[in-house]
Scaffold this motif. Structure first.
Motif, mmCIF file in Angstrom:
data_model
loop_
_atom_site.group_PDB
_atom_site.id
_atom_site.type_symbol
_atom_site.label_atom_id
_atom_site.label_comp_id
_atom_site.label_asym_id
_atom_site.label_seq_id
_atom_site.Cartn_x
_atom_site.Cartn_y
_atom_site.Cartn_z
ATOM 1 N N THR A 47 0.866 -1.175 0.000
ATOM 2 C CA THR A 47 0.000 0.000 0.000
ATOM 3 C C THR A 47 0.905 1.228 0.000
ATOM 4 N N HIS A 48 0.351 2.371 0.323
ATOM 5 C CA HIS A 48 1.150 3.598 0.390
ATOM 6 C C HIS A 48 2.265 3.478 1.427
ATOM 7 N N ASP A 49 1.990 2.790 2.527
ATOM 8 C CA ASP A 49 2.935 2.732 3.643
ATOM 9 C C ASP A 49 3.615 1.381 3.808
ATOM 10 N N GLU A 51 5.248 -2.350 1.929
ATOM 11 C CA GLU A 51 5.641 -3.091 0.734
ATOM 12 C C GLU A 51 6.384 -4.360 1.126
ATOM 13 N N GLU A 103 6.469 1.629 -7.187
ATOM 14 C CA GLU A 103 6.903 2.824 -6.456
ATOM 15 C C GLU A 103 6.045 4.029 -6.823
ATOM 16 N N TRP A 105 2.961 3.893 -8.072
ATOM 17 C CA TRP A 105 1.605 3.649 -7.585
ATOM 18 C C TRP A 105 1.481 3.995 -6.106
ATOM 19 N N GLN A 106 2.519 3.773 -5.326
ATOM 20 C CA GLN A 106 2.473 4.073 -3.894
ATOM 21 C C GLN A 106 2.138 5.535 -3.612
ATOM 22 N N ASP A 107 2.434 6.418 -4.549
ATOM 23 C CA ASP A 107 2.185 7.845 -4.350
ATOM 24 C C ASP A 107 0.903 8.313 -5.019
ATOM 25 N N ALA A 111 -3.531 4.163 -3.601
ATOM 26 C CA ALA A 111 -2.712 3.350 -2.700
ATOM 27 C C ALA A 111 -2.946 3.671 -1.228
ATOM 28 N N TRP A 115 -4.560 -2.465 -1.286
ATOM 29 C CA TRP A 115 -3.378 -3.279 -1.536
ATOM 30 C C TRP A 115 -3.336 -3.617 -3.012
#
Length: 431
Positions: A47-49, A51, A103, A105-107, A111, A115
């Protein structure tokens, strides 16, 4: 007297060792590796936080396109970094920095509460003995943090052989052996069997676009370009915003992360499968479409539309990302990511700075009388400076030039900083 004589003997020994290495640069490579590629496929989930990495497969590929000499990364670019470490003596024998679609997508907003899993893949020369693969990620201060580690025994672990897709490979520009040149492979996406002549024509056009631009034209003799005639069932690419879907070999689509012009694929293992038909250092996917779009991720892959009027720009801009680690310098256009850079640390890419550690960037190239930051004026149009705005952010981050191919839709106007970064990378691969 005895001390001087001994010192001279020691110096002579080192000189002889140096001459030996220069005369036989392949000797060290052959001690460590076979002249073919090992591919480490994995899955990247989070997710954003959060991995995590999970193992996918080990694959033997027939071609190795890299240098026999420059096995260790010297640039420190990318959000991720991997090492191949000999299990016998704990010596790092190969390393590279890279970035990924995960990477980015996390931002995205998506995200924050979802998940998702992305495909990842590392390629490196095929080790002769057991080794460790280590994958690192940058922390909030841009320091490397170990994310994943796995021991691999080349004699015991299952390694897949053979290619799931066999396509014709052809030379577009050939200047020497793969291990002595920077090797680019063009992959066909959205070209049917009846359109392969068009793909060959497009490859030649894209090679011309590359070599007609600086600094690539200065180093043409250091670059090989090959094409892989990867056939699709249908012509074109997906355009979700228009409910257009095509059955293509690499599954590319516009609207990546909701950005209309962002033309990418999440099927990265398939990209590697198709690219394995040729020796390569860098992958560029030519997408058979007139729509404007493309993308590029460092040491991952790049894409560009074949028939758009801005195809020459798309090629060198997106290749600048994927090959030289150059970052976008614009800050007013709509993008798929939010707050991509922290202003508390220096960005890893060579063409942006937060002034946290400007000495590591292009300060050595600047005139001492140029003010920092540098005002955007007509008189400074051709002045190398420190101009505020870049990396999708209007404040707190700076670019080297008022305008550049990494800032606006202009072909063949890389600024001096971007040109230097490209030159350094070409020479790294072509040694």
């Amino acid at each position: 007297m005895a001390y001087t004589m001994m010192r001279n003997i020691i110096i002579m020994i080192f000189l002889l060792i140096g001459v030996s290495v220069k005369l036989s640069p392949q000797a060290g490579f052959n001690d460590l590796f076979f002249d073919k590629t090992m591919r480490f496929d994995y899955y990247h989930t989070g997710t954003h936080d959060t991995e995590m990495i999970s193992f996918g497969a080990l694959i033997e590929e027939p071609f190795y396109g890299g240098s026999y000499i420059n096995l260790l990364d010297t640039f420190n670019y990318g959000h991720y970094f991997f090492e191949i470490v000999s299990a016998e003596n704990n010596r790092v024998v190969y390393s590279r920095g890279f970035s990924t679609l995960f990477e980015e997508w996390q931002d995205t907003e998506d995200a924050m509460n979802k998940w998702k899993t992305f495909q990842g893949s590392l390629v490196f020369p095929f080790p002769k003995t057991a080794f460790l693969v280590k994958i690192y990620v940058r922390d909030a201060m841009n320091n490397w943090e170990l994310l994943y580690e796995q021991h691999i025994d080349t004699a015991a672990d299952y390694i897949r052989k053979g290619r799931p897709f066999t396509f014709d490979m052809f030379d577009i520009v050939l200047n020497g052996p793969a291990n002595e040149k920077m090797d680019i492979v063009f992959l066909a996406e959205g070209y049917t069997k009846s359109e392969m002549k068009k793909f060959i024509k497009d490859c030649k056009a894209f090679a011309h676009y590359l070599f007609a631009s600086a600094p690539f034209k200065e180093y043409k003799n250091s670059i090989n370009i090959r094409g892989v005639a990867s056939i699709s069932e249908e012509s074109g690419t997906d355009f979700p915003g228009k409910d257009i879907w095509r059955n293509t070999i690499l599954d590319t689509r516009f609207y990546t992360f909701g950005s209309e012009r962002y033309l990418m694929t999440e099927n990265f293992h398939r990209v590697r499968d198709v690219a394995s038909n040729a020796p390569y250092d860098q992958i560029f996917i030519i997408v058979n479409t007139e729509e404007y779009g493309g993308g590029g991720i460092f040491n991952h892959y790049a894409t560009g539309s074949s028939d758009n009027m801005h195809a020459p720009f798309l090629l060198i801009h997106e290749f600048g990302h994927a090959f030289a680690g150059l970052c976008d310098e614009y800050y007013t256009s709509e993008v798929a990511v939010e707050d991509y850079y922290s202003l508390d640390v220096e960005p890893w890419c060579p063409n942006l700075t937060t002034l946290v550690n400007f000495e590591t960037k292009w300060k050595d190239m600047m005139d001492e009388t140029t003010p920092i930051p540098t005002p955007v004026t007509k008189n400074n149009r051709n002045t190398l400076g420190v101009y505020e705005g870049g990396g999708y952010m209007a404040k707190g981050i700076y670019r080297p030039y008022i305008d550049c191919t990494m800032k606006s839709v202009q072909y063949d106007v890389f600024c001096p900083v971007c040109r230097r970064a490209i030159k350094r990378m070409i020479l790294f691969y072509a040694n």
